[in-house]
Write a protein that holds these residues in place. Sequence first.
Motif, PDB file in Angstrom:
ATOM      1  N   ASN A   1     -41.260 -88.135  29.656  1.00 57.36           N
ATOM      2  CA  ASN A   1     -40.528 -87.397  28.630  1.00 57.36           C
ATOM      3  C   ASN A   1     -39.055 -87.216  28.992  1.00 57.36           C
ATOM      4  OD1 ASN A   1     -42.788 -87.182  26.996  1.00 57.36           O
ATOM      5  ND2 ASN A   1     -43.435 -85.276  27.942  1.00 57.36           N
ATOM      6  N   ALA A   2     -38.772 -86.992  30.264  1.00 60.09           N
ATOM      7  CA  ALA A   2     -37.376 -86.854  30.699  1.00 60.09           C
ATOM      8  C   ALA A   2     -36.617 -88.155  30.487  1.00 60.09           C
ATOM      9  CB  ALA A   2     -37.318 -86.442  32.164  1.00 60.09           C
ATOM     10  N   ALA A   3     -37.242 -89.281  30.801  1.00 62.14           N
ATOM     11  CA  ALA A   3     -36.589 -90.579  30.598  1.00 62.14           C
ATOM     12  C   ALA A   3     -36.347 -90.844  29.113  1.00 62.14           C
ATOM     13  CB  ALA A   3     -37.428 -91.693  31.212  1.00 62.14           C
ATOM     14  N   LEU A   4     -37.345 -90.542  28.283  1.00 64.05           N
ATOM     15  CA  LEU A   4     -37.175 -90.734  26.838  1.00 64.05           C
ATOM     16  C   LEU A   4     -36.015 -89.888  26.324  1.00 64.05           C
ATOM     17  CD1 LEU A   4     -40.866 -90.676  25.548  1.00 64.05           C
ATOM     18  CD2 LEU A   4     -39.447 -92.669  26.096  1.00 64.05           C
ATOM     19  N   HIS A   5     -35.947 -88.648  26.784  1.00 66.86           N
ATOM     20  CA  HIS A   5     -34.875 -87.749  26.354  1.00 66.86           C
ATOM     21  C   HIS A   5     -33.502 -88.288  26.778  1.00 66.86           C
ATOM     22  CE1 HIS A   5     -32.818 -84.041  25.347  1.00 66.86           C
ATOM     23  NE2 HIS A   5     -32.261 -84.084  26.541  1.00 66.86           N
ATOM     24  N   THR A   6     -33.389 -88.731  28.009  1.00 64.43           N
ATOM     25  CA  THR A   6     -32.121 -89.265  28.505  1.00 64.43           C
ATOM     26  C   THR A   6     -31.698 -90.498  27.725  1.00 64.43           C
ATOM     27  OG1 THR A   6     -32.515 -88.416  30.727  1.00 64.43           O
ATOM     28  CG2 THR A   6     -30.960 -90.245  30.522  1.00 64.43           C
ATOM     29  N   ILE A   7     -32.632 -91.384  27.486  1.00 62.17           N
ATOM     30  CA  ILE A   7     -32.313 -92.610  26.750  1.00 62.17           C
ATOM     31  C   ILE A   7     -31.907 -92.273  25.326  1.00 62.17           C
ATOM     32  CG2 ILE A   7     -33.303 -94.730  25.796  1.00 62.17           C
ATOM     33  CD1 ILE A   7     -34.931 -94.866  28.482  1.00 62.17           C
ATOM     34  N   TYR A   8     -32.653 -91.403  24.656  1.00 59.38           N
ATOM     35  CA  TYR A   8     -32.324 -91.029  23.278  1.00 59.38           C
ATOM     36  C   TYR A   8     -30.975 -90.332  23.204  1.00 59.38           C
ATOM     37  CZ  TYR A   8     -32.582 -88.958  18.664  1.00 59.38           C
ATOM     38  OH  TYR A   8     -32.297 -88.576  17.384  1.00 59.38           O
ATOM     39  N   ARG A   9     -30.716 -89.450  24.127  1.00 54.93           N
ATOM     40  CA  ARG A   9     -29.478 -88.674  24.118  1.00 54.93           C
ATOM     41  C   ARG A   9     -28.246 -89.531  24.392  1.00 54.93           C
ATOM     42  NH1 ARG A   9     -29.816 -85.293  28.721  1.00 54.93           N
ATOM     43  NH2 ARG A   9     -28.519 -86.828  29.716  1.00 54.93           N
ATOM     44  N   SER A  10     -28.386 -90.536  25.231  1.00 56.12           N
ATOM     45  CA  SER A  10     -27.200 -91.230  25.714  1.00 56.12           C
ATOM     46  C   SER A  10     -27.136 -92.727  25.454  1.00 56.12           C
ATOM     47  CB  SER A  10     -27.077 -91.022  27.227  1.00 56.12           C
ATOM     48  OG  SER A  10     -27.007 -89.655  27.536  1.00 56.12           O
ATOM     49  N   TYR A  11     -28.274 -93.401  25.277  1.00 59.04           N
ATOM     50  CA  TYR A  11     -28.226 -94.863  25.311  1.00 59.04           C
ATOM     51  C   TYR A  11     -28.809 -95.593  24.115  1.00 59.04           C
ATOM     52  CZ  TYR A  11     -27.126 -93.740  30.110  1.00 59.04           C
ATOM     53  OH  TYR A  11     -26.554 -93.208  31.223  1.00 59.04           O
TER      54      TYR A  11
ATOM     55  N   LEU B   1     -24.849-103.343  22.948  1.00 60.10           N
ATOM     56  CA  LEU B   1     -26.084-103.726  22.274  1.00 60.10           C
ATOM     57  C   LEU B   1     -26.785-102.504  21.705  1.00 60.10           C
ATOM     58  CD1 LEU B   1     -27.519-106.223  24.887  1.00 60.10           C
ATOM     59  CD2 LEU B   1     -26.428-106.772  22.710  1.00 60.10           C
ATOM     60  N   ARG B   2     -27.487-102.694  20.616  1.00 60.40           N
ATOM     61  CA  ARG B   2     -28.335-101.636  20.065  1.00 60.40           C
ATOM     62  C   ARG B   2     -29.603-101.623  20.892  1.00 60.40           C
ATOM     63  NH1 ARG B   2     -31.352-101.383  14.223  1.00 60.40           N
ATOM     64  NH2 ARG B   2     -32.199 -99.294  14.489  1.00 60.40           N
ATOM     65  N   VAL B   3     -29.957-100.485  21.434  1.00 60.84           N
ATOM     66  CA  VAL B   3     -31.140-100.350  22.286  1.00 60.84           C
ATOM     67  C   VAL B   3     -32.212 -99.583  21.533  1.00 60.84           C
ATOM     68  CG1 VAL B   3     -32.038 -99.376  24.430  1.00 60.84           C
ATOM     69  CG2 VAL B   3     -29.745-100.389  24.383  1.00 60.84           C
ATOM     70  N   ILE B   4     -33.423-100.133  21.522  1.00 59.47           N
ATOM     71  CA  ILE B   4     -34.576 -99.459  20.934  1.00 59.47           C
ATOM     72  C   ILE B   4     -35.675 -99.434  21.992  1.00 59.47           C
ATOM     73  CG2 ILE B   4     -36.290 -99.426  19.101  1.00 59.47           C
ATOM     74  CD1 ILE B   4     -34.358-101.215  17.467  1.00 59.47           C
ATOM     75  N   LEU B   5     -36.124 -98.253  22.355  1.00 65.27           N
ATOM     76  CA  LEU B   5     -37.175 -98.080  23.347  1.00 65.27           C
ATOM     77  C   LEU B   5     -38.476 -97.744  22.650  1.00 65.27           C
ATOM     78  CD1 LEU B   5     -37.547 -97.393  26.650  1.00 65.27           C
ATOM     79  CD2 LEU B   5     -38.046 -95.224  25.546  1.00 65.27           C
ATOM     80  N   ALA B   6     -39.530 -98.483  22.945  1.00 61.04           N
ATOM     81  CA  ALA B   6     -40.858 -98.205  22.394  1.00 61.04           C
ATOM     82  C   ALA B   6     -41.499 -97.100  23.234  1.00 61.04           C
ATOM     83  CB  ALA B   6     -41.710 -99.463  22.404  1.00 61.04           C
ATOM     84  N   ALA B   7     -41.421 -95.877  22.739  1.00 59.58           N
ATOM     85  CA  ALA B   7     -41.848 -94.702  23.511  1.00 59.58           C
ATOM     86  C   ALA B   7     -43.327 -94.735  23.859  1.00 59.58           C
ATOM     87  CB  ALA B   7     -41.524 -93.430  22.737  1.00 59.58           C
ATOM     88  N   ASP B   8     -44.149 -95.275  22.980  1.00 54.46           N
ATOM     89  CA  ASP B   8     -45.590 -95.276  23.222  1.00 54.46           C
ATOM     90  C   ASP B   8     -46.074 -96.568  23.868  1.00 54.46           C
ATOM     91  OD1 ASP B   8     -44.966 -96.675  20.900  1.00 54.46           O
ATOM     92  OD2 ASP B   8     -46.832 -96.147  19.898  1.00 54.46           O
ATOM     93  N   ALA B   9     -45.162 -97.416  24.279  1.00 58.35           N
ATOM     94  CA  ALA B   9     -45.535 -98.677  24.933  1.00 58.35           C
ATOM     95  C   ALA B   9     -45.035 -98.715  26.374  1.00 58.35           C
ATOM     96  CB  ALA B   9     -44.974 -99.851  24.141  1.00 58.35           C
TER      97      ALA B   9
ATOM     98  N   ALA C   1     -44.722 -93.406  32.657  1.00 64.43           N
ATOM     99  CA  ALA C   1     -44.378 -93.079  34.029  1.00 64.43           C
ATOM    100  C   ALA C   1     -45.616 -92.458  34.661  1.00 64.43           C
ATOM    101  CB  ALA C   1     -43.200 -92.111  34.066  1.00 64.43           C
ATOM    102  N   SER C   2     -45.565 -92.234  35.936  1.00 68.20           N
ATOM    103  CA  SER C   2     -46.752 -91.688  36.605  1.00 68.20           C
ATOM    104  C   SER C   2     -47.048 -90.249  36.187  1.00 68.20           C
ATOM    105  CB  SER C   2     -46.610 -91.782  38.120  1.00 68.20           C
ATOM    106  OG  SER C   2     -45.441 -91.129  38.550  1.00 68.20           O
ATOM    107  N   ARG C   3     -46.019 -89.540  35.732  1.00 72.07           N
ATOM    108  CA  ARG C   3     -46.221 -88.165  35.242  1.00 72.07           C
ATOM    109  C   ARG C   3     -45.614 -88.040  33.850  1.00 72.07           C
ATOM    110  NH1 ARG C   3     -43.767 -84.027  39.320  1.00 72.07           N
ATOM    111  NH2 ARG C   3     -41.913 -85.071  38.539  1.00 72.07           N
ATOM    112  N   ASP C   4     -46.277 -87.281  32.982  1.00 75.83           N
ATOM    113  CA  ASP C   4     -45.775 -87.072  31.620  1.00 75.83           C
ATOM    114  C   ASP C   4     -44.370 -86.492  31.619  1.00 75.83           C
ATOM    115  OD1 ASP C   4     -48.018 -88.093  30.359  1.00 75.83           O
ATOM    116  OD2 ASP C   4     -48.913 -86.128  29.978  1.00 75.83           O
ATOM    117  N   GLN C   5     -44.082 -85.558  32.523  1.00 77.01           N
ATOM    118  CA  GLN C   5     -42.757 -84.942  32.533  1.00 77.01           C
ATOM    119  C   GLN C   5     -41.672 -85.965  32.883  1.00 77.01           C
ATOM    120  OE1 GLN C   5     -44.084 -81.948  35.204  1.00 77.01           O
ATOM    121  NE2 GLN C   5     -43.007 -82.795  36.956  1.00 77.01           N
ATOM    122  N   ASP C   6     -41.980 -86.942  33.739  1.00 77.59           N
ATOM    123  CA  ASP C   6     -41.011 -87.988  34.056  1.00 77.59           C
ATOM    124  C   ASP C   6     -40.795 -88.904  32.854  1.00 77.59           C
ATOM    125  OD1 ASP C   6     -40.809 -87.001  36.648  1.00 77.59           O
ATOM    126  OD2 ASP C   6     -42.374 -88.353  37.387  1.00 77.59           O
TER     127      ASP C   6
END
Length: 71
Positions: A45-55, A27-35, A38-43
């Motif tokens: 941003n890390a999740a966004l990076h992982t999803i963009y890089r791999s999924y 499936l084509r996955v699109i994540l709404a980054a601003d919607a 996480a409890s911390r900005d670094q978490d």
Amino acid sequence: MAARGVDTLLTNVCVEATVRDASTQGLRVILAADACGASRDQDHNAALHTIYRSYGDVRPTEEIMQLVRGQ
């Protein structure tokens, strides 16, 4: 999913496992980054990076809505 005509999933970081599963099912996955967040900005941003890089795509909500509208 393909048998049902589903080819795109809109999701958020809270369901990161769903993103991975959807991607592996082709499936084509699109994540709404601003919607999502996480409890911390670094978490977040890390999740966004992982999803963009791999999924899938990571885009702002307005960009996703333009895609949905065909603009």
